[in-house]
Enzyme design. Structure first.
Site, PDB file in Angstrom:
ATOM      1  N   HIS A  24       0.458 -10.832   1.173  1.00 26.50           N
ATOM      2  CA  HIS A  24       0.394  -9.403   1.474  1.00 26.50           C
ATOM      3  C   HIS A  24       0.462  -9.205   2.976  1.00 26.50           C
ATOM      4  O   HIS A  24       0.115 -10.097   3.758  1.00 26.50           O
ATOM      5  CB  HIS A  24      -0.882  -8.775   0.904  1.00 26.50           C
ATOM      6  CG  HIS A  24      -2.135  -9.191   1.622  1.00 26.50           C
ATOM      7  ND1 HIS A  24      -2.605  -8.571   2.744  1.00 26.50           N
ATOM      8  CD2 HIS A  24      -3.001 -10.203   1.369  1.00 26.50           C
ATOM      9  CE1 HIS A  24      -3.719  -9.146   3.153  1.00 26.50           C
ATOM     10  NE2 HIS A  24      -3.980 -10.147   2.333  1.00 26.50           N
ATOM     11  N   CYS A  25       0.940  -8.034   3.378  1.00 31.18           N
ATOM     12  CA  CYS A  25       0.910  -7.670   4.789  1.00 31.18           C
ATOM     13  C   CYS A  25      -0.065  -6.522   4.950  1.00 31.18           C
ATOM     14  O   CYS A  25      -1.030  -6.423   4.208  1.00 31.18           O
ATOM     15  CB  CYS A  25       2.305  -7.326   5.296  1.00 31.18           C
ATOM     16  SG  CYS A  25       3.091  -5.972   4.411  1.00 31.18           S
ATOM     17  N   ALA A  26       0.187  -5.640   5.882  1.00 31.73           N
ATOM     18  CA  ALA A  26      -0.783  -4.587   6.160  1.00 31.73           C
ATOM     19  C   ALA A  26      -0.851  -3.543   5.058  1.00 31.73           C
ATOM     20  O   ALA A  26      -1.889  -2.905   4.867  1.00 31.73           O
ATOM     21  CB  ALA A  26      -0.447  -3.914   7.496  1.00 31.73           C
TER      22      ALA A  26
END
Length: 703
Positions: A24-26
């Site tokens: 996942h990213c932000a």
């Protein structure tokens, strides 16, 4: 997001079995799927909490969540079906990624046939490790009873045990005598043939009737190797070497290696409607004689040669052997090179009556466990709950089961400072065995009469027990104290961890204060999926009371363009919220106002900020730059930091990003626009750092 929604996401992307990896990213979940063709974006977007779904090339699929992506990721990874059937996070702390990374350092992963060979070996043994571990405890119990003079030397030639103790002795023999059948089943399954056919082929060589064919025939050394004793019996005028195949592992491995290609050939030349009957029949018809006449004796010979070579090295210098083995194992295990050595240990016990490898190997294992104990002490001292749990489980598996993999893959290969300290422990343990062997006149060093896992419970199985116990104790405490003394994290890693821990603790403490303040000010309801609800609660209340327009200033110098021009459908479509985008001309992102850092990604590609006016901003530096994993980014802040207008957030290397082919366009998004009225970006064109970029108006009823 509720756990049910997390399960719905997994189901919508094809189930855990379709997930190869998940990161996942932000703001979004990033799935690497085995087959993305059947995933319906509309179905995913209908799940509560999902803001959007973005199919990508290469079987990749993104699910947009927003600021609460970390919670959703945790919920997904906690699902039972994701424990074994799904992919784990494709980060440095993912065990599969660590294994692949370490193996890529050697020939594995570079030379296909070598990689296949060791996968074949590991998959032939791995499923039966539980049975081997259980049997080793029975062996240790028998050794302990003999040490305490409760029973005679249970493994000595000519010793007859009382029927009660003889029955207990049979409990471990059931595993080792029939080990070739277990290996044959697993190895045959690995090569894609019917595992029960492989089992049946190997079983012929272990029938009492087969061994009785050699009754009255004097055994001879096969090709002059004393450890390979066979009786030559004529079968239809053809000499057949008959050996004792109990505990042998090389014959079933070679048999399965030959059976796999034969099975594929038979499936090609036999009609599909006849394969059920005739493929197993012809496979057995060919392989049973071939194994009895050729493959089985070759397996016995190969194993004996390898065992004899190691025995020669140990006989030449037990001192050197005792040091080399524990220093080699830390590098052999990550590459899977220890599996053939396990087979030789078993063969040593069968042919020599003892094994000389497991004693020095114990020095490596306990050095490994000692390093884990050091990490456990530090994790308690540093209030690191997650690492404390990891280290506790790994240490229990090691000390009680003799299993090093949880320590190795769960901790040691993640933190490179551990390995040098652990190697010192390996050296000290091996040196102790070497010196002790010289002083005590031990021709073969520390030995054991059975295949056991080197744990606390199996210490009595080694002779001399006292020397072995001292060696593994020194290996354990040397590694433990070195790790405690020097830390397992670098100073930079430690500072980053403490900052994240302190921010988390502060946020947890704020949860007890913020609700009362928010309730008094009649603010919006803070959803559990927000990026930083605890930190944001009081500023939001302040903003609602002020009921004034808020100016969001530019964090970058560059050219302002509409969000619709961002080459990412999530930002371009306004899924995350309204805002503006900047084509940067500089290389530094600054805080667009006074506030608190709610999310500072360690990769430097995205930041969440809660401004004092209550506006929650997302600044996303470039598109897909998360794939750079921090390369080219110098992060200046951390979660929970207080920032002022103009505080540097990150400096990025434009050349690195552009060389990787990622757009530098930087969206600036108002995440909580629903709490306000109109969100108005400035006109397009050039903008300087600190110039007006977005105006956030209060709701009409607030004016």
């Amino acid at each position: 997001m509720a756990t049910s929604s997390a399960a719905d996401i997994v189901q919508a992307v094809g189930g855990a079995g379709n997930i190869e990896s998940l990161t996942h990213c932000a703001t979004r979940l990033r799935f690497q799927l085995r087959d993305a063709s059947g995933v319906d974006p509309a179905t995913v977007e209908a799940i509560p909490g999902v803001m959007g779904a973005v199919p990508q090339a290469g079987e990749r699929f993104q699910v947009v969540i927003g600021g609460g992506v970390q919670n959703v990721y945790n919920d997904i990874m906690a699902l039972p079906e994701m424990k074994d059937g799904g992919g784990a996070a494709a980060a440095d702390d993912d065990i599969d990624a660590i294994k692949a990374r370490e193996r890529a350092k050697g020939v594995r992963g570079k030379v296909a046939w070598i990689d296949s060979l060791f996968e074949f070996l590991s998959d032939s043994f791995r499923p039966i490790l539980g049975a081997l571990l259980g049997a080793s405890f029975f062996i240790t119990f028998m050794a302990l009873m003999a040490t305490l003079d409760v029973i005679p030397d249970w493994n000595a030639p000519g010793v007859t045990l009382d029927p009660s103790w003889a029955f207990i002795n049979l409990m471990w023999q059931s595993v080792f005598v029939f080990l070739p059948l277990m290996v044959a089943y697993n190895a045959t399954k690995k090569v894609g043939a019917d595992p029960w056919v492989g089992f049946a082929i190997m079983a012929v060589l272990m029938l009492p009737g087969f061994t009785s064919l050699a009754q009255g025939v004097e055994p001879t050394a096969l090709f002059g190797i004393e450890a390979a004793q066979v009786a030559i019996v004529p079968i239809f005028g053809i000499p057949m070497p008959i050996a004792n195949y109990s505990s042998q592992v090389f014959p079933p491995l070679l048999m399965a290696a030959a059976l796999g290609p034969l099975y594929k050939l038979l499936r090609k030349i036999i009609a599909a409607n006849l394969q059920l009957i005739f493929v197993p029949f012809f496979a057995m018809l060919i392989m049973m004689p071939l194994t009895a006449f050729v493959i089985g004796p070759i397996g016995v010979y190969v194993g004996a040669v390898l065992a004899q070579a190691l025995a020669a090295i140990n006989s030449f210098s037990p001192f050197i052997f005792a040091i080399v083995i524990p220093l080699a194992y830390p590098f052999m295990v990550p590459l899977g090179l220890h599996w053939p050595i396990n087979a030789i240990m078993l063969l040593n016990i069968q042919t020599l009556g003892y094994d000389f490898i497991q004693g020095p190997m114990g020095a490596w294992n306990f050095a490994c466990f000692g390093a884990t104990a050091g990490v456990l002490v530090l994790s308690m001292r540093h209030r690191d709950t997650q690492m404390r749990q990891t280290a506790t489980g790994a240490l229990a598996a090691g000390l009680l089961g003799g299993i090093s993999e949880p320590s190795l893959y769960g901790i040691h290969l993640r933190f490179k400072r551990i390995y040098p300290r652990m190697l010192v422990g390996c050296f000290v343990g091996g040196l102790t065995i070497g010196i002790g062997s010289l002083l005590m006149g031990l021709e073969n060093g520390v030995t054991t009469q059975a295949f056991v896992f080197t744990s606390l419970l199996t210490i009595p199985a080694f002779q001399p027990t006292g020397l072995y116990a001292i060696a593994i104790g020194l290996a354990f405490f040397t590694s433990m104290f070195l790790v405690i003394w020097s830390n397992f994290r670098t100073p930079e890693q430690q500072a980053e961890f403490e900052a994240a821990r302190d921010a988390a603790e502060a946020a947890a403490a704020a949860e007890h204060v913020a609700p009362a303040a928010v309730e008094a000010a009649e603010p919006r309801t803070i959803d559990a999926s927000d990026a930083a609800p605890a930190v944001a609660a009081v500023p939001v209340a302040t903003a609602l009371l002020e009921r004034a327009s808020i100016e969001v200033l530019s964090p970058l110098a560059g050219t302002v363009v509409p969000l619709s021009e961002v080459p990412d459908p999530v930002f371009a479509g306004g899924v995350m919220g309204p805002g503006a985008a900047i084509e940067p001309t500089g290389d530094t992102v600054f805080s667009p106002g006074a506030g608190v850092i709610a999310a500072a990604q360690p990769t430097g590609h995205a930041f969440g900020i809660v401004l004092d006016g209550g506006v929650e901003l997302l600044i996303h530096v470039g598109i897909d730059t998360v794939n750079l994993k921090g390369e080219g980014f110098d992060v200046k802040v951390k979660n929970g930091d207080r920032v002022e207008l103009g505080t540097p957030l990150v400096t990025f290397d434009r050349a690195v990003i552009e060389k990787a082919g990622y757009p530098l366009i930087t969206p600036v998004i108002v995440l909580n626009a629903d709490d306000f009225g109109e969100v108005t970006p400035v006109l397009e064109g050039q903008v300087a750092v600190g110039a007006s970029l977005i105006t956030v108006h209060p709701r009409a009823e607030m004016k």
